[in-house]
Design a protein around this motif. Structure first.
Motif, PDB file in Angstrom:
ATOM      1  N   ILE A   1       0.871  -1.181   0.000  1.00 44.86           N
ATOM      2  CA  ILE A   1       0.000   0.000   0.000  1.00 44.86           C
ATOM      3  C   ILE A   1       0.898   1.219   0.000  1.00 44.86           C
ATOM      4  N   SER A   2       0.630   2.139  -0.909  1.00 47.41           N
ATOM      5  CA  SER A   2       1.474   3.329  -0.963  1.00 47.41           C
ATOM      6  C   SER A   2       0.705   4.495  -1.569  1.00 47.41           C
ATOM      7  N   GLN A   3       1.150   5.690  -1.221  1.00 51.22           N
ATOM      8  CA  GLN A   3       0.613   6.905  -1.834  1.00 51.22           C
ATOM      9  C   GLN A   3       1.455   7.313  -3.046  1.00 51.22           C
ATOM     10  N   ARG A   4       2.607   6.634  -3.211  1.00 47.72           N
ATOM     11  CA  ARG A   4       3.526   7.000  -4.285  1.00 47.72           C
ATOM     12  C   ARG A   4       3.430   5.979  -5.421  1.00 47.72           C
ATOM     13  N   ILE A   5       3.158   6.466  -6.616  1.00 46.15           N
ATOM     14  CA  ILE A   5       3.065   5.604  -7.792  1.00 46.15           C
ATOM     15  C   ILE A   5       4.348   4.822  -8.004  1.00 46.15           C
ATOM     16  N   VAL A   6       5.495   5.482  -7.784  1.00 48.32           N
ATOM     17  CA  VAL A   6       6.782   4.852  -8.021  1.00 48.32           C
ATOM     18  C   VAL A   6       6.973   3.609  -7.155  1.00 48.32           C
ATOM     19  N   SER A   7       6.292   3.548  -6.011  1.00 46.01           N
ATOM     20  CA  SER A   7       6.452   2.421  -5.088  1.00 46.01           C
ATOM     21  C   SER A   7       5.722   1.167  -5.569  1.00 46.01           C
ATOM     22  N   ILE A   8       4.733   1.329  -6.455  1.00 43.00           N
ATOM     23  CA  ILE A   8       3.905   0.180  -6.842  1.00 43.00           C
ATOM     24  C   ILE A   8       3.837  -0.043  -8.353  1.00 43.00           C
ATOM     25  N   LYS A   9       4.484   0.804  -9.120  1.00 47.40           N
ATOM     26  CA  LYS A   9       4.333   0.736 -10.592  1.00 47.40           C
ATOM     27  C   LYS A   9       4.843  -0.580 -11.164  1.00 47.40           C
ATOM     28  N   ASP A  10       5.798  -1.238 -10.477  1.00 42.61           N
ATOM     29  CA  ASP A  10       6.345  -2.508 -10.970  1.00 42.61           C
ATOM     30  C   ASP A  10       5.570  -3.728 -10.460  1.00 42.61           C
ATOM     31  N   ALA A  11       4.485  -3.522  -9.734  1.00 45.34           N
ATOM     32  CA  ALA A  11       3.691  -4.636  -9.201  1.00 45.34           C
ATOM     33  C   ALA A  11       3.023  -5.399 -10.340  1.00 45.34           C
ATOM     34  N   ASP A  12       2.728  -6.682 -10.090  1.00 47.68           N
ATOM     35  CA  ASP A  12       2.038  -7.492 -11.105  1.00 47.68           C
ATOM     36  C   ASP A  12       0.681  -6.891 -11.442  1.00 47.68           C
TER      37      ASP A  12
END
Length: 575
Positions: free
Chosen positions: A526-537
């Motif tokens: 869970i994150s507010q930053r796109i960069v933290s989750i953009k590589d998620a499946d």
């Protein structure tokens, strides 16, 4: 309430029984001494019989010493029993609170639970000690004094027929007047504890924003409220003193007047009048003690109800009654038409119509605006809260069918509020696995990119963490808590905005390490930053308690307005 509280007496039953027995024996002796003194005056001193005086004087000394021993024993047993009972009570409350769900804690509030464990149990301890000693002593002294007074002079005892009812009515009025204030006082204590707790925990924010004056004003409002309530209660209770003094003086005057007449009329001896004065004081002192006991019992009654509420509260989340599952076979997660609301009586749902399947080993990102119930969603997986409707399944089974420890050992959650406890860094890491070896601790710390800064500390992994982790930075604290979670070797790892204080380069290295070293572990970020989750499946977009969209970063950028607007805003602000 009493039945609930008295379960905590346990091994202190013996002391609880011995204390009143010693008190009863002490009272009998004390009440016999004035009778002997009267006989000593009438049959010894007035008649000049020194042998009788010596005999009865020695007997009186022996009785006094025996009374002293019994009184000391009663004090010892009552103090020991009360302290032990309260220790058990706190133990039972604390252990019971460990079974509470988040819902239970939300209901009571942490500040209120602290008050109940401290202030309320102290009130109960004092009342319990008085109950097994003073509350036994006063009635026995009252009854025996009246009996002895009647034996000496039934006529003079008639004075009590006026005094005792007057005092009884006065005490009832005083007690009923003060009683309503005590529950309000303890609620005010809860509020004070909450404000103090918030101030101490947020002392850096208070100083940063220069809000010391506002905090002092808030504190003074709370203390002023307690002062006003307590003052009103004590003013009412304080009327007991003047009423008692007036009654004692009136009774003594009446005894002196009527007693003198009886002596002149040869219907009463001088020594008997002296004994009557002693018994009169005993009667009135008994009533005064009873009024004090009632005052303490009123406070204890309010405290007892609050403590009993905690002990009687049933945890809203419990283990299955029959054959709970002891192992989570894989990290698959299924939300099947899940609804949830924090207040069962409220119409507002925090989550509504959630249908979602997460494959074992998949990396999932969750994003959404503040208040979109992202944290609430992941709280359903380890049963921090139970769903209101529908079902959550982990490893193919409903989470309600698992043993709680087995489920939570396999679902590691790093929450938004990272908490470290007083102790060494290694002690804190071992919360994840108390049997972890040094090699396992080192590996988990390296994955969480915590090993580097830990090794640079004065004592490395044996460095002491101050209360609340105040001697480590926010980013360091987050990495320690991630390493702590990894030591559980979970099937599911949930990071709830837990890298927000970490720089983007380190955060990326942590994500790569998790992907490389934990390929079979389901990871939810869970994150507010796109960069933290953009590589998620896959990425889940939450909006007002519902899943608005699911897809990859590229897919959501093209088709989801909320996601693309967040991404565009963050990209512009990063330049």
């Amino acid at each position: 309430m009493l039945k609930t509280l008295l379960k905590s007496v346990r091994q202190y039953k013996k002391e609880t029984l011995l204390s009143p027995l010693c008190v009863i024996a002490e009272v009998f002796i004390e009440m016999y001494i004035p009778y002997i003194m009267g006989m000593l005056i009438d049959n010894g001193i007035y008649k000049g019989n020194m042998a009788y005086v010596q005999k009865m004087g020695l007997f009186t000394i022996l009785l006094t010493l025996l009374s002293l021993v019994l009184g000391a024993a009663a004090s010892y047993f009552s103090a020991h029993a009360a302290a032990g009972f309260t220790a058990n009570l706190r133990h039972d409350m604390f252990y019971h609170m460990q079974e509470f769900s988040f819902e239970n804690i939300d209901k009571f509030s942490s500040a209120s639970l602290v008050t109940r464990l401290t202030t309320d149990t102290n009130n109960i301890q004092m009342a319990y000690q008085m109950s097994i000693r003073m509350a036994v002593r006063a009635p026995f002294m009252l009854v025996i004094s009246l009996i002895m007074a009647v034996m000496i002079s039934a006529k003079l005892t008639m004075v009590f027929l006026v005094a005792v009812p007057f005092l009884t009515i006065a005490m009832i009025l005083i007690i009923n007047g003060a009683r309503p204030y005590f529950p309000r006082i303890f609620r005010a204590y809860d509020e004070l504890n909450r404000k103090v707790r918030e101030n101490i925990r947020g002392v850096r924010e208070v100083k940063t924003f220069v809000h010391e004056t506002e905090q002092i004003e808030n504190f003074e409002k709370s203390t002023s409220k307690i002062y006003k309530l307590f003052s009103k209660a004590m003013v009412i209770m304080a009327t007991n003193g003047p009423v008692m003094t007036l009654t004692v003086n009136c009774v003594m005057l009446a005894l002196s007047w009527f007693g003198a007449k009886l002596i002149v009329g040869h219907q009463l001896e001088t020594g008997q009048l002296v004994s009557m004065f002693s018994y009169t004081m005993s009667v009135l002192m008994s009533l005064m003690i009873l009024s004090m006991i009632f005052t303490q019992l009123m406070m204890a009654q309010a405290s007892g109800r609050r403590v009993a509420e905690v002990l009687n509260a049933q945890p809203t989340i419990t283990n299955p009654v029959k054959e709970p599952l002891e192992d989570v076979t894989n990290g698959e997660i299924v939300f099947d038409n899940v609804d949830f609301k924090y207040d069962k009586d409220d119409d507002h749902y925090a989550l509504k119509d959630i249908n979602l399947t997460i494959k074992s080993g998949e990396t999932i990102g969750i994003i959404g605006e503040t208040g979109s119930s992202k944290s609430t969603l992941i709280s359903m997986i380890p049963r921090l809260y139970d769903v209101t409707g529908g079902a959550v399944r982990v490893g193919g089974h409903n989470v309600r069918s698992y043993d709680l420890k087995a489920l939570r050992d396999n679902v590691a959650v790093v929450l938004q509020k990272n908490v470290l406890f007083t102790g060494t860094i290694k002690d804190n890491l071992k919360w994840g696995n108390e049997h972890a070896t040094d090699e396992e601790i080192l590996r988990a710390s390296k994955i969480a990119h915590a090993d580097g800064f830990i090794q640079e500390m004065p004592d490395g992994y044996d460095t002491m963490v101050e209360q609340g982790g105040n001697n480590v930075s926010g980013g360091q604290k987050q990495r320690i808590t991630i390493a702590r979670a990894l030591l559980k070797k979970p099937k599911i790892l949930i990071l709830d905005d837990s890298t927000s204080a970490v720089d983007t380069k380190t955060e990326r290295e942590i994500r790569l390490a998790l992907k490389r070293d934990l390929p079979q572990t389901t990871k939810i970020i869970i994150s507010q930053r796109i960069v933290s989750i953009k590589d998620a499946d896959r990425i889940i977009v939450m909006n007002h308690g519902k899943i608005e969209d699911i897809g990859t970063h590229e897919e959501l950028i093209k088709r989801n307005d909320l996601y693309s607007s967040i991404a565009k805003y963050q990209e512009e602000n990063s330049k």
